[in-house]
Design a protein around this motif. Structure first.
Motif, short mmCIF file in Angstrom:
data_model
loop_
_atom_site.label_atom_id
_atom_site.label_comp_id
_atom_site.label_asym_id
_atom_site.label_seq_id
_atom_site.Cartn_x
_atom_site.Cartn_y
_atom_site.Cartn_z
N PRO A 1 5.72 -1.88 14.40
CA PRO A 1 5.59 -2.15 12.96
C PRO A 1 6.88 -2.77 12.41
N TYR A 2 6.72 -3.66 11.43
CA TYR A 2 7.90 -4.21 10.78
C TYR A 2 8.37 -3.23 9.71
N SER A 3 9.57 -3.43 9.21
CA SER A 3 10.21 -2.42 8.36
C SER A 3 9.45 -2.14 7.07
N GLY A 4 8.75 -3.10 6.49
CA GLY A 4 8.05 -2.88 5.23
C GLY A 4 6.58 -2.57 5.37
N GLU A 5 6.12 -2.33 6.58
CA GLU A 5 4.68 -2.14 6.81
C GLU A 5 4.13 -0.92 6.06
N ARG A 6 4.85 0.18 6.06
CA ARG A 6 4.38 1.39 5.36
C ARG A 6 4.21 1.12 3.87
N LEU A 7 5.20 0.45 3.27
CA LEU A 7 5.13 0.14 1.84
C LEU A 7 3.99 -0.84 1.55
N ASP A 8 3.82 -1.83 2.42
CA ASP A 8 2.71 -2.77 2.24
C ASP A 8 1.37 -2.05 2.25
N GLN A 9 1.19 -1.14 3.18
CA GLN A 9 -0.06 -0.39 3.27
C GLN A 9 -0.26 0.49 2.03
N LEU A 10 0.82 1.10 1.58
CA LEU A 10 0.73 1.94 0.39
C LEU A 10 0.41 1.11 -0.85
N GLU A 11 1.00 -0.07 -0.96
CA GLU A 11 0.68 -0.96 -2.09
C GLU A 11 -0.80 -1.33 -2.07
N MET B 1 -3.25 0.46 -0.75
CA MET B 1 -4.02 1.65 -1.11
C MET B 1 -4.00 1.86 -2.62
N VAL B 2 -2.84 1.72 -3.24
CA VAL B 2 -2.72 1.87 -4.70
C VAL B 2 -3.58 0.83 -5.41
N LEU B 3 -3.48 -0.41 -4.96
CA LEU B 3 -4.25 -1.49 -5.58
C LEU B 3 -5.75 -1.25 -5.43
N HIS B 4 -6.18 -0.79 -4.28
CA HIS B 4 -7.60 -0.51 -4.08
C HIS B 4 -8.08 0.65 -4.94
N MET B 5 -7.25 1.66 -5.11
CA MET B 5 -7.62 2.76 -6.01
C MET B 5 -7.75 2.27 -7.44
N VAL C 1 4.46 6.13 -3.99
CA VAL C 1 3.65 5.50 -5.03
C VAL C 1 4.54 4.84 -6.07
N SER C 2 5.64 5.47 -6.43
CA SER C 2 6.57 4.87 -7.38
C SER C 2 7.13 3.56 -6.84
N ASP C 3 7.48 3.54 -5.56
CA ASP C 3 7.97 2.32 -4.93
C ASP C 3 6.88 1.26 -4.88
N ALA C 4 5.66 1.67 -4.57
CA ALA C 4 4.54 0.73 -4.50
C ALA C 4 4.26 0.12 -5.88
N ILE C 5 4.26 0.95 -6.91
CA ILE C 5 4.03 0.46 -8.27
C ILE C 5 5.12 -0.54 -8.65
#
Length: 85
Positions: free
Chosen positions: A7-17, A19-23, A47-51
């Motif tokens: 995984p690349y370094s921002g993959e977790r944040l990308d996935q969380l973004e 998920m947030v957008l889909h919700m 979630v705060s970082d994703a927002i």
């Protein structure tokens, strides 16, 4: 040679973004309080970082009292790409 399984370094944040957008573009609520999203996804700090990332890229609007909702561009993006589990 690149290994696609690393995984690349921002993959977790990308996935969380995503998920947030889909919700936020789902059938439930048109506007969310950030703590409610964090509780729903069980990741307050993430979630705060994703927002913050979604707001910076113009995919989320945030009200002065801490509520967020997707922009028209975000809704259309989800319509085009579909919701991926």
């Amino acid at each position: 040679m690149s290994d696609a399984s690393i995984p690349y370094s921002g993959e977790r944040l990308d996935q969380l973004e995503l998920m947030v957008l889909h919700m936020m573009t789902g059938d439930e609520l048109p506007i969310w309080a950030v703590p409610d999203l964090a509780r729903e996804l069980q990741d307050p700090e993430g979630v705060s970082d994703a927002i913050r990332g979604l707001r910076t890229t113009g995919l989320v609007h945030e009200t002065s009292d801490g509520h967020v909702f997707p922009t028209r561009a975000a809704v259309r993006m989800v319509e085009i790409t579909g919701k991926v589990a």
